[in-house]
Design an enzyme around this catalytic site. Structure first.
Site, PDB file in Angstrom:
ATOM      1  N   CYS A 143     -41.029  33.091  -5.795  1.00  0.00           N
ATOM      2  CA  CYS A 143     -41.900  33.980  -5.005  1.00  0.00           C
ATOM      3  C   CYS A 143     -42.807  34.855  -5.874  1.00  0.00           C
ATOM      4  O   CYS A 143     -43.881  35.271  -5.428  1.00  0.00           O
ATOM      5  CB  CYS A 143     -41.056  34.845  -4.077  1.00  0.00           C
ATOM      6  SG  CYS A 143     -39.618  35.573  -4.860  1.00  0.00           S
ATOM      7  N   HIS A 237     -44.171  41.625  -3.357  1.00  0.00           N
ATOM      8  CA  HIS A 237     -43.982  41.733  -4.813  1.00  0.00           C
ATOM      9  C   HIS A 237     -45.299  42.187  -5.450  1.00  0.00           C
ATOM     10  O   HIS A 237     -46.353  41.571  -5.235  1.00  0.00           O
ATOM     11  CB  HIS A 237     -43.602  40.373  -5.405  1.00  0.00           C
ATOM     12  CG  HIS A 237     -42.221  39.898  -5.057  1.00  0.00           C
ATOM     13  ND1 HIS A 237     -41.290  40.663  -4.382  1.00  0.00           N
ATOM     14  CD2 HIS A 237     -41.590  38.719  -5.319  1.00  0.00           C
ATOM     15  CE1 HIS A 237     -40.167  39.977  -4.226  1.00  0.00           C
ATOM     16  NE2 HIS A 237     -40.326  38.788  -4.785  1.00  0.00           N
TER      17      HIS A 237
HETATM   18  N1  LIG Z   1     -36.058  35.883  -0.288  1.00  0.00           N
HETATM   19  C1  LIG Z   1     -37.178  35.494  -0.888  1.00  0.00           C
HETATM   20  O1  LIG Z   1     -38.179  36.253  -0.986  1.00  0.00           O
HETATM   21  C2  LIG Z   1     -37.277  34.119  -1.486  1.00  0.00           C
HETATM   22  C3  LIG Z   1     -38.511  33.722  -1.971  1.00  0.00           C
HETATM   23  C4  LIG Z   1     -38.649  32.452  -2.540  1.00  0.00           C
HETATM   24  C5  LIG Z   1     -37.551  31.609  -2.603  1.00  0.00           C
HETATM   25  N2  LIG Z   1     -36.339  32.019  -2.149  1.00  0.00           N
HETATM   26  C6  LIG Z   1     -35.237  31.048  -2.189  1.00  0.00           C
HETATM   27  O2  LIG Z   1     -35.085  30.551  -0.853  1.00  0.00           O
HETATM   28  C7  LIG Z   1     -33.708  30.314  -0.537  1.00  0.00           C
HETATM   29  C8  LIG Z   1     -33.311  31.160   0.667  1.00  0.00           C
HETATM   30  O3  LIG Z   1     -33.491  32.542   0.331  1.00  0.00           O
HETATM   31  P1  LIG Z   1     -33.092  33.710   1.338  1.00  0.00           P
HETATM   32  O4  LIG Z   1     -33.622  34.946   0.741  1.00  0.00           O
HETATM   33  O5  LIG Z   1     -33.448  33.347   2.738  1.00  0.00           O
HETATM   34  O6  LIG Z   1     -31.478  33.669   1.194  1.00  0.00           O
HETATM   35  P2  LIG Z   1     -30.371  34.155   2.243  1.00  0.00           P
HETATM   36  O7  LIG Z   1     -30.933  35.212   3.120  1.00  0.00           O
HETATM   37  O8  LIG Z   1     -29.181  34.485   1.434  1.00  0.00           O
HETATM   38  O9  LIG Z   1     -30.107  32.813   3.131  1.00  0.00           O
HETATM   39  C9  LIG Z   1     -29.415  31.694   2.637  1.00  0.00           C
HETATM   40  C10 LIG Z   1     -29.268  30.661   3.752  1.00  0.00           C
HETATM   41  O10 LIG Z   1     -28.536  29.518   3.234  1.00  0.00           O
HETATM   42  C11 LIG Z   1     -27.525  29.184   4.194  1.00  0.00           C
HETATM   43  N3  LIG Z   1     -26.386  28.508   3.553  1.00  0.00           N
HETATM   44  C12 LIG Z   1     -25.625  28.939   2.520  1.00  0.00           C
HETATM   45  N4  LIG Z   1     -24.650  28.023   2.254  1.00  0.00           N
HETATM   46  C13 LIG Z   1     -24.826  27.008   3.141  1.00  0.00           C
HETATM   47  C14 LIG Z   1     -24.150  25.772   3.382  1.00  0.00           C
HETATM   48  N5  LIG Z   1     -23.105  25.404   2.642  1.00  0.00           N
HETATM   49  N6  LIG Z   1     -24.592  24.954   4.361  1.00  0.00           N
HETATM   50  C15 LIG Z   1     -25.663  25.322   5.125  1.00  0.00           C
HETATM   51  N7  LIG Z   1     -26.343  26.481   4.950  1.00  0.00           N
HETATM   52  C16 LIG Z   1     -25.925  27.315   3.975  1.00  0.00           C
HETATM   53  C17 LIG Z   1     -27.106  30.523   4.759  1.00  0.00           C
HETATM   54  O11 LIG Z   1     -26.387  30.333   5.970  1.00  0.00           O
HETATM   55  P3  LIG Z   1     -25.161  31.344   6.343  1.00  0.00           P
HETATM   56  O12 LIG Z   1     -25.808  32.678   6.555  1.00  0.00           O
HETATM   57  O13 LIG Z   1     -24.587  30.760   7.563  1.00  0.00           O
HETATM   58  O14 LIG Z   1     -24.246  31.321   5.170  1.00  0.00           O
HETATM   59  C18 LIG Z   1     -28.479  31.175   4.963  1.00  0.00           C
HETATM   60  O15 LIG Z   1     -29.053  30.671   6.150  1.00  0.00           O
HETATM   61  C19 LIG Z   1     -32.928  30.646  -1.817  1.00  0.00           C
HETATM   62  O16 LIG Z   1     -32.717  29.456  -2.547  1.00  0.00           O
HETATM   63  C20 LIG Z   1     -33.860  31.600  -2.559  1.00  0.00           C
HETATM   64  O17 LIG Z   1     -33.653  31.579  -3.958  1.00  0.00           O
HETATM   65  C21 LIG Z   1     -36.192  33.248  -1.570  1.00  0.00           C
END
Ligand SMILES: NC(=O)c1ccc[n+]([C@@H]2O[C@H](COP(=O)([O-])OP(=O)(O)OC[C@H]3O[C@@H](n4cnc5c(N)ncnc54)[C@H](OP(=O)(O)O)[C@@H]3O)[C@@H](O)[C@H]2O)c1
Length: 348
Positions: A143, A237
């Protein structure tokens, strides 16, 4: 007819933005939602800790969440999976025939996985066909890298870019819901985000590099160093950027390079493309996250604070801002999928 899609990691912060922005999308229709096993079988509207403004979209509120299936039921998936789940699930889904547009870092540096910001390098997308899979994985950059790449690409194209030094002030939501306590950060900052500076240093040259058909990718020869901090801002950011150009530029020429930049041919016509793409602020108090992160529905980038650093007119500093959950994650991945669709890559 819109193409049915699955959202992987639908309950997380990025997954919520996918639900919001894919509801009513003209090319894609949400058909399945996947999250961790504890949410399986529960309607999305009941399981999700909704953090977006407004209510849970009607299109997804009553859809039952599924645990990760053996095989996807849709030809396309948008992935907002945690890094661990991404590493386990995405490649088998792509091997079995799905196109996966992912935000996780797992596959970003795989040689045949395009790392795409459509306006800069949407022409890298056809390389996804070389993965030796029935489907494909297409990655969104980190990001922080996305906003940086969009601010630098117009300057690299026009004046050449020798190197950049970046200090990032990254929003709380960049850490995701699973990072728990970081979401509550107030009156403090975290001076180091593990692994983030390395991601920027690797990903930026890949995005700004050349990727001809039938040739190995050539990363851009740009020196990148970064210091990455977490700050108590909910979303957006902000980056303090120093650059060394190959050729001298005036302040007016730099402004003009940014404001006239639309990116690769056709990128500005994509359904979600923001207009303008880059906002240049002359007010010394801009850009600021609360006021400016939502420009272009979160897909535009802001730059300001342009300052010449020496008499050569090759060294400059500026500040840039972009929305981490939208341009830096779900919104960017949807724009990339629109570009893949425009290029005929999703026809089968
Ligand atoms: N936040 C940002 O600004 C951002 C920006 C760019 C990229 N990213 C990347 O995008 C991804 C998501 O980020 P986020 O911020 O949305 O993270 P998050 O809020 O922690 O969400 C993670 C998601 O993954 C799911 N998950 C985890 N283990 C799983 C499994 N075994 N099977 C199916 N689903 C599973 C979770 O479901 P449960 O809640 O049910 O566990 C939740 O829906 C990450 O890889 C992160 O590095 C994030």
């Amino acid at each position: 007819m819109p193409i049915p899609v699955t959202i992987l990691g639908a309950t997380g912060l990025v997954g919520q933005v996918f639900c919001e922005r894919l509801s009513g999308h003209p090319l894609f229709k949400i058909a399945a939602l996947v999250a961790g096993p504890e949410s399986a079988g529960i309607p999305y509207g009941e399981a999700v800790q909704w953090r977006r403004p407004g209510p849970v979209p009607a299109e997804v509120a009553a859809l039952s969440i599924a645990a990760a299936p053996e095989r996807l039921s849709t030809p396309i998936a948008f992935s907002a999976l945690s890094p661990e789940a991404s590493a386990r699930l995405e490649a088998p889904y792509a091997d079995a025939g799905a196109w996966i547009f992912t935000n996780a870092s797992t596959h970003r540096m795989d040689p045949d996985v395009p790392l795409v910001v459509p306006e800069i390098n949407g022409d890298h997308l056809p390389r996804a066909l070389n993965q030796g899979r029935t489907g494909a994985i297409v990655a969104n950059p980190n990001c922080t890298t996305v906003g940086l790449a969009l601010a630098l690409a117009p300057l690299q194209r026009r004046f050449g870019l020798q190197g950049t030094r970046v200090v990032s002030l990254q929003a709380r939501s960049g850490a995701g819901l699973q990072a728990g306590q970081l979401m509550e950060l107030t009156d403090d900052l975290i001076p180091h985000i593990t692994g983030e500076a390395q991601k920027i240093a690797l990903e930026l040259p890949k995005i700004l590099g050349q990727w001809e058909p039938n040739a190995p990718p050539t990363p851009a020869a740009v020196e990148v160093t970064a210091t990455c901090m977490r700050v108590p801002v909910p979303h957006g950011h902000t980056l303090c950027v120093d650059i060394t150009l190959e050729n001298a530029a005036t302040e007016r020429e730099l402004h003009e390079a940014w404001t006239s930049f639309e990116g690769l041919s056709g990128a500005a016509t994509l359904h979600s493309a923001p207009r303008p793409l880059i906002h240049v602020d002359s007010d010394p108090d801009a850009p600021r996250p609360a006021a400016h992160r939502d420009r272009g529905e979160g897909l535009a980038v802001s730059v300001g604070g342009l300052t010449r650093l020496d008499a050569s007119r090759r060294r400059w500093s500026f500040v840039t801002l972009s929305h981490n959950l939208i341009r830096g994650a779900a919104g960017g991945a949807i724009l990339t999928a629109e570009d893949a669709h425009r290029r005929g890559l999703l026809d089968d």
